[in-house]
Enzyme design. Sequence first.
Site, PDB file in Angstrom:
ATOM      1  N   GLY A  33       4.202   5.499  -4.942  1.00 40.58           N
ATOM      2  CA  GLY A  33       3.022   4.793  -4.196  1.00 40.58           C
ATOM      3  C   GLY A  33       2.275   3.930  -5.004  1.00 40.58           C
ATOM      4  O   GLY A  33       2.806   3.462  -6.127  1.00 40.58           O
ATOM      5  N   ASN A  34       1.168   3.502  -4.683  1.00 37.49           N
ATOM      6  CA  ASN A  34       0.181   2.671  -5.506  1.00 37.49           C
ATOM      7  C   ASN A  34      -1.262   3.165  -5.315  1.00 37.49           C
ATOM      8  O   ASN A  34      -1.580   3.869  -4.573  1.00 37.49           O
ATOM      9  CB  ASN A  34       0.512   1.081  -5.376  1.00 37.49           C
ATOM     10  CG  ASN A  34       0.107   0.685  -3.783  1.00 37.49           C
ATOM     11  OD1 ASN A  34      -1.003   0.761  -3.453  1.00 37.49           O
ATOM     12  ND2 ASN A  34       1.090   0.421  -3.153  1.00 37.49           N
ATOM     13  N   ARG A  35      -2.044   2.451  -6.105  1.00 37.92           N
ATOM     14  CA  ARG A  35      -3.539   2.909  -6.150  1.00 37.92           C
ATOM     15  C   ARG A  35      -4.490   2.029  -5.081  1.00 37.92           C
ATOM     16  O   ARG A  35      -5.711   2.271  -5.075  1.00 37.92           O
ATOM     17  CB  ARG A  35      -4.273   2.429  -7.709  1.00 37.92           C
ATOM     18  CG  ARG A  35      -3.422   3.117  -8.613  1.00 37.92           C
ATOM     19  CD  ARG A  35      -4.291   2.770 -10.073  1.00 37.92           C
ATOM     20  NE  ARG A  35      -3.519   3.128 -11.353  1.00 37.92           N
ATOM     21  CZ  ARG A  35      -3.572   4.497 -11.572  1.00 37.92           C
ATOM     22  NH1 ARG A  35      -4.406   5.469 -10.889  1.00 37.92           N
ATOM     23  NH2 ARG A  35      -3.062   4.851 -12.741  1.00 37.92           N
ATOM     24  N   SER A  36      -3.848   1.445  -4.160  1.00 39.20           N
ATOM     25  CA  SER A  36      -4.776   0.892  -3.044  1.00 39.20           C
ATOM     26  C   SER A  36      -5.180   2.021  -2.249  1.00 39.20           C
ATOM     27  O   SER A  36      -4.702   3.134  -1.723  1.00 39.20           O
ATOM     28  CB  SER A  36      -3.881  -0.033  -2.024  1.00 39.20           C
ATOM     29  OG  SER A  36      -4.499  -0.046  -1.051  1.00 39.20           O
ATOM     30  N   ALA A 100      -1.066  -3.166   0.362  1.00 41.92           N
ATOM     31  CA  ALA A 100      -0.509  -3.185  -0.782  1.00 41.92           C
ATOM     32  C   ALA A 100       0.728  -2.582  -0.667  1.00 41.92           C
ATOM     33  O   ALA A 100       1.149  -1.437  -0.538  1.00 41.92           O
ATOM     34  CB  ALA A 100      -1.129  -2.421  -1.911  1.00 41.92           C
TER      35      ALA A 100
END
Length: 225
Positions: A33-36, A100
């Site tokens: 995943g990512n931090r968005s 994102a």
Amino acid sequence: ALSGSDVQRLAGVRVLLTAGPTREPLDPVRYLGNRSSGRMGYALAGALADLGAHVVLVSGPSALAPPAVAELVRVETALEMHAAVTARARDCDVFVATAAVADYRPAEPAGSKIKKGAETLEIRLVRNPDILAEVAALPKPPFTLGFAAETNDVEQYARGKLKDKRLDMIAANRVGGDSGGFEREENALLVLWNGGQRTLPMMSKVELARELAVLLAERYAEHHA
Ligand code: CTP
Ligand code: CA
């Protein structure tokens, strides 16, 4: 600030907007995943709806309460987001890509939980489709607004994306470290289009979204003049 003339200036305009992160499964219980957070996208979707637009929001996983929009489509992976957008892109006037999207996904997600064993583990990743670039390359593309989150050389990379993806507008921000962006309530944007640019200084994402929505409405009106 909104002036009287801003009210309902996107009435009847169909906006398709992506927001949030994507999750790319490694196995049934794990993902990349990512931090968005989805905060900027949700705020922008709400601001565009406030200007009268018919907003379809395609959202990756976000803990935030979604804004009041005409339709909310929840997705998890980049491929699901791609499919949801592809099915709707021909029926929109404006496409806004705030999501994102993971650039890569695990090539072969495991069917059952990966068990711990060797000291190192290699996972092969394959490229995901570029949703925004595909929409902008449609035979009759909608008006497109992309985002560029960069840790360095913000303007240069954003100009490259505006040109390479053949976008109408791009909103660029610096991410990472103490700048705004991911996991922050505040942000600043450099907005670029062919023939102009505007700096929207550090402010709350809700205020920033309102300013950007008005700027988009202006550019969209110009585009159709
Ligand atoms: N985007 C998209 N689909 C992807 C990747 C990106 O729609 N598979 C969109 C994003 O929503 C954003 C824009 O493209 O509006 C730019 O995303 P960004 O990650 O900044 O750029 P990339 O083109 O992916 O290039 P890189 O990550 O290498 O900087
Ligand atoms: Ca990317």
